[in-house]
Design an enzyme around this catalytic site. Structure first.
Site, PDB file in Angstrom:
ATOM      1  N   LYS A   1      82.782 -58.352  -2.986  1.00 24.67           N
ATOM      2  CA  LYS A   1      83.698 -57.312  -3.580  1.00 24.67           C
ATOM      3  C   LYS A   1      83.998 -56.285  -2.404  1.00 24.67           C
ATOM      4  O   LYS A   1      83.171 -55.341  -2.049  1.00 24.67           O
ATOM      5  CB  LYS A   1      82.894 -56.330  -4.624  1.00 24.67           C
ATOM      6  CG  LYS A   1      83.720 -55.441  -5.271  1.00 24.67           C
ATOM      7  CD  LYS A   1      83.228 -54.124  -5.600  1.00 24.67           C
ATOM      8  CE  LYS A   1      83.252 -52.978  -4.808  1.00 24.67           C
ATOM      9  NZ  LYS A   1      84.767 -52.569  -4.403  1.00 24.67           N
TER      10      LYS A   1
ATOM     11  N   CYS B   1      81.302 -46.578  12.009  1.00 28.43           N
ATOM     12  CA  CYS B   1      79.888 -45.990  11.681  1.00 28.43           C
ATOM     13  C   CYS B   1      79.026 -45.832  12.893  1.00 28.43           C
ATOM     14  O   CYS B   1      78.408 -45.065  13.050  1.00 28.43           O
ATOM     15  CB  CYS B   1      79.285 -46.971  10.812  1.00 28.43           C
ATOM     16  SG  CYS B   1      79.587 -48.687  11.440  1.00 28.43           S
TER      17      CYS B   1
ATOM     18  N   GLY C   1      83.783 -49.661  -7.018  1.00 22.29           N
ATOM     19  CA  GLY C   1      82.134 -49.609  -7.058  1.00 22.29           C
ATOM     20  C   GLY C   1      81.451 -49.400  -8.476  1.00 22.29           C
ATOM     21  O   GLY C   1      80.518 -50.116  -8.634  1.00 22.29           O
ATOM     22  N   GLU C   2      82.058 -48.655  -9.214  1.00 23.56           N
ATOM     23  CA  GLU C   2      81.126 -48.113 -10.729  1.00 23.56           C
ATOM     24  C   GLU C   2      81.162 -49.438 -11.394  1.00 23.56           C
ATOM     25  O   GLU C   2      80.000 -49.549 -12.136  1.00 23.56           O
ATOM     26  CB  GLU C   2      82.055 -47.208 -11.378  1.00 23.56           C
ATOM     27  CG  GLU C   2      82.167 -45.809 -10.586  1.00 23.56           C
ATOM     28  CD  GLU C   2      82.923 -45.578  -9.419  1.00 23.56           C
ATOM     29  OE1 GLU C   2      84.078 -46.370  -9.209  1.00 23.56           O
ATOM     30  OE2 GLU C   2      82.563 -44.994  -8.399  1.00 23.56           O
TER      31      GLU C   2
ATOM     32  N   GLU D   1      77.924 -36.910   9.123  1.00 22.69           N
ATOM     33  CA  GLU D   1      78.875 -37.858   9.616  1.00 22.69           C
ATOM     34  C   GLU D   1      80.352 -37.457   9.173  1.00 22.69           C
ATOM     35  O   GLU D   1      80.863 -37.301   7.784  1.00 22.69           O
ATOM     36  CB  GLU D   1      78.702 -39.319   8.867  1.00 22.69           C
ATOM     37  CG  GLU D   1      79.653 -40.548   9.349  1.00 22.69           C
ATOM     38  CD  GLU D   1      79.081 -41.755   8.973  1.00 22.69           C
ATOM     39  OE1 GLU D   1      78.924 -42.036   7.942  1.00 22.69           O
ATOM     40  OE2 GLU D   1      78.868 -42.615  10.006  1.00 22.69           O
TER      41      GLU D   1
ATOM     42  N   GLU E   1      73.681 -51.282   5.649  1.00 24.43           N
ATOM     43  CA  GLU E   1      74.266 -50.813   6.800  1.00 24.43           C
ATOM     44  C   GLU E   1      74.984 -49.672   6.532  1.00 24.43           C
ATOM     45  O   GLU E   1      76.061 -49.661   6.050  1.00 24.43           O
ATOM     46  CB  GLU E   1      75.393 -51.897   7.397  1.00 24.43           C
ATOM     47  CG  GLU E   1      74.689 -53.135   7.708  1.00 24.43           C
ATOM     48  CD  GLU E   1      73.943 -53.397   8.921  1.00 24.43           C
ATOM     49  OE1 GLU E   1      73.668 -52.124   9.723  1.00 24.43           O
ATOM     50  OE2 GLU E   1      73.569 -54.207   9.093  1.00 24.43           O
TER      51      GLU E   1
ATOM     52  N   VAL F   1      82.264 -53.038 -10.621  1.00 25.40           N
ATOM     53  CA  VAL F   1      81.822 -54.535 -10.048  1.00 25.40           C
ATOM     54  C   VAL F   1      80.563 -54.417  -8.981  1.00 25.40           C
ATOM     55  O   VAL F   1      79.865 -54.984  -8.957  1.00 25.40           O
ATOM     56  CB  VAL F   1      82.820 -55.122  -9.040  1.00 25.40           C
ATOM     57  CG1 VAL F   1      82.604 -56.472  -8.564  1.00 25.40           C
ATOM     58  CG2 VAL F   1      84.316 -55.178 -10.234  1.00 25.40           C
ATOM     59  N   GLY F   2      80.544 -53.210  -8.083  1.00 26.66           N
ATOM     60  CA  GLY F   2      79.724 -52.928  -7.125  1.00 26.66           C
ATOM     61  C   GLY F   2      78.218 -52.543  -7.736  1.00 26.66           C
ATOM     62  O   GLY F   2      77.262 -53.278  -7.725  1.00 26.66           O
TER      63      GLY F   2
ATOM     64  N   GLY G   1      87.676 -54.709  -7.387  1.00 30.26           N
ATOM     65  CA  GLY G   1      87.652 -53.538  -8.451  1.00 30.26           C
ATOM     66  C   GLY G   1      86.693 -52.607  -8.032  1.00 30.26           C
ATOM     67  O   GLY G   1      86.612 -52.557  -6.825  1.00 30.26           O
TER      68      GLY G   1
END
Ligand code: NAD
Length: 475
Positions: A170, A279, A203-204, A379, A245, A206-207, A201
């Site tokens: 995803k 990152c 995150g809510e 960050e 990560e 499919v993630g 899709g």
């Protein structure tokens, strides 16, 4: 307008079971360039079933078959160079030359490197009458962010295929098209059905579905700390292994024996690469107190060599941020830096002159930053440099480690013994000395709240393996 509403499941492009779509925006123009499907739980279930069905045979393929497969993938990827470069520029806003030099090449390197690692990788080891076997972990769920659309996906995919694991990917809904090209690359390379499945899709849905799915054995996630925590919590319910990560706030220590102008150029290049959306960005620059004024002057002088601008302009070093949300977030941090009392020596809030359309941010530099300031602790993920000073090396190391993160660290210096001391004292997963180029065989991953697990090279392959002991094996 590109409309790519199908997922790639079991070797075929299939329509979503839902009807919701997500717009994809070009951050340089703020225009909608296309749509993807907002995948459903049913879509994910189909993909997981396909990956599960493909696992028994794919996990039993020989090392040589997987080496050949990875090299075929790399060959097909090379054929799609122009498409990949163009797509990354459109969906991420990266300058064309960076989309090629950095994004395209990183993706390619992971497939080639995984093939090379396999040549010498041992999947079994005999200890007397005991045989230790390394076996593919099963079905892996891969969740990736937008800042390196081919690098983050390819490192996970190359390692998974090398290990014999089947996957569901995803990608970020902000930059989904590079992953769609990858699916086409795998198709062309003859990847067996069900080994790779792509469900687009949010995150809510499919993630979240991936991290809690009972038929997924391992989740590899790259993204924010907050989402990483949610994934860990979800995965714990089915005792799923997880690799995370996450973010960073990496220190760059300039030693007092190094040429200040050269060091300033390296530090600026680092922090402005990919518009600061990296990152591992060296966002805290630590310099000897006695050299502060000289360093700040050198930074200001070198900034024009790294212009912000249209990604299609050859002269541009960095383009817009990926989205309006990221733009607003970075603006807030710049305001915080000013209100916290740091000295703004370049840039600041608002759009750069002549770049009113698009999510462009000025190259921004703060001096007199104290390590307890928000801009030194959180960050920012934008083109913002914080300059801090140190009196002696002990203090530099203490400041460098005074962070919840531990993804990367940088040392710029001449003296080997001092460089080694700094490199071994920074609590982070990857230390780069004097702007050395990336090494794709070296492990990549974080200490502390930057996550756990390692990607890239042989360490990356290990993530997708389980370890079995066969005791009493006849010889
Ligand atoms: P994010 O965490 O919001 O999203 C990353 C991915 O997770 C996306 O695909 C997103 O759709 C998905 N996601 C969102 N909510 C989810 C949920 N509840 N369950 C499962 N998946 C979910 O991060 P982002 O905004 O895409 O990226 C920016 C952040 O990622 C930065 O903070 C940066 O530090 C971090 N990052 C880290 C690395 C690294 O290698 N360590 C690399 C890139 C980005």
């Amino acid at each position: 307008m590109r409309s790519h509403l199908k997922h790639f499941i079991n070797g075929e492009w299939v329509a979503s079971t839902g009807s919701e779509t997500i717009n994809v925006i070009n951050p340089a123009t703020e225009e909608v360039i296309g749509q993807i499907s907002n995948g459903t739980e049913e879509d994910l279930d189909k993909a997981v079933a396909a990956a599960r069905a493909a696992f028994p045979s794919f996990s039993q393929t020989s090392k040589q078959e997987r080496i050949d497969l990875l090299n075929r993938i790399a060959d097909e990827y090379e054929k799609r160079k122009d498409d990949i470069v163009e797509m990354i520029t459109q969906e991420l806003g990266a300058p064309l030359k960076m989309s090629y030099k950095m994004h395209y090449n990183m993706g390619l390197s992971h497939f080639r490197q995984a093939a090379k690692e396999l040549e010498t990788f041992e999947f079994s080891e005999r200890r007397g009458s005991t045989l230790i076997r390394k076996e593919a972990i099963g079905v892996s769920g891969l969740i990736t962010p937008w800042n390196f659309p081919t690098n983050q996906t390819s490192t996970k995919l190359a390692s998974a295929f090398a290990a014999g694991s089947t996957v569901i990917l995803k990608p970020s809904e902000l930059t989904p098209y590079a992953a769609i090209i990858l699916a086409e690359v795998f198709e062309a390379a003859g990847l067996p059905k069900g080994v790779f499945n792509l469900v687009n899709g949010s995150g809510e849905i499919v993630g979240n579905g991936i991290s809690s799915h009972p038929d997924i054995d391992f989740v590899s996630f790259t993204g924010s700390g907050a989402v990483g925590q949610k994934i860990s919590e979800n995965a714990a319910k089915t005792v799923k292994r997880v690799a995370l990560e996450l973010g960073g706030k990496s220190p760059l220590i300039v030693l007092d024996d190094y040429d200040v102008k050269k060091a300033a150029k390296m530090a600026v290049a680092n922090v402005l690469t990919n518009s600061g959306q990296v990152c591992t960005a060296a966002t805290r620059t630590l310099i000897p107190k006695s050299k502060k004024d000289e360093f700040v002057k050198a930074v200001k002088e070198v900034l024009p060599q790294f212009p912000v601008g249209d990604p299609r302009d050859e002269k541009t070093y960095y383009g817009p941020l990926v989205s309006e949300k990221q733009y607003d977030r970075v603006q807030e941090y710049i305001k915080k830096g000013q209100s916290e009392g740091a000295t703004l020596v370049a840039g600041g809030t608002g759009k750069p002159e002549g770049l009113e359309k698009g999510y462009y941010v000025k190259p921004t530099v703060f001096a007199d930053v104290k390590n307890d300031m928000i801009i030194a602790q959180e960050e920012i993920f934008g083109p913002v440099m914080s300059i801090l000073t140190y009196e002696n090396l002990d203090e530099a190391i203490e400041i460098a480690n005074d962070t919840i993160y531990g993804l990367a660290g940088y040392v710029i210096g001449e003296d080997e013994v001092t460089v080694d001391r700094v490199a071994s004292s920074i609590r982070a997963g990857r230390i780069t000395v004097n702007q050395a180029p990336a090494d794709f065989s070296a492990p990549f991953g974080g200490y502390k709240q930057s996550g756990f697990g390692r990607e890239w090279g042989d360490y990356g392959i290990e993530e997708y393996l389980e370890i079995k002991a066969v005791v009493g094996m006849p010889s």
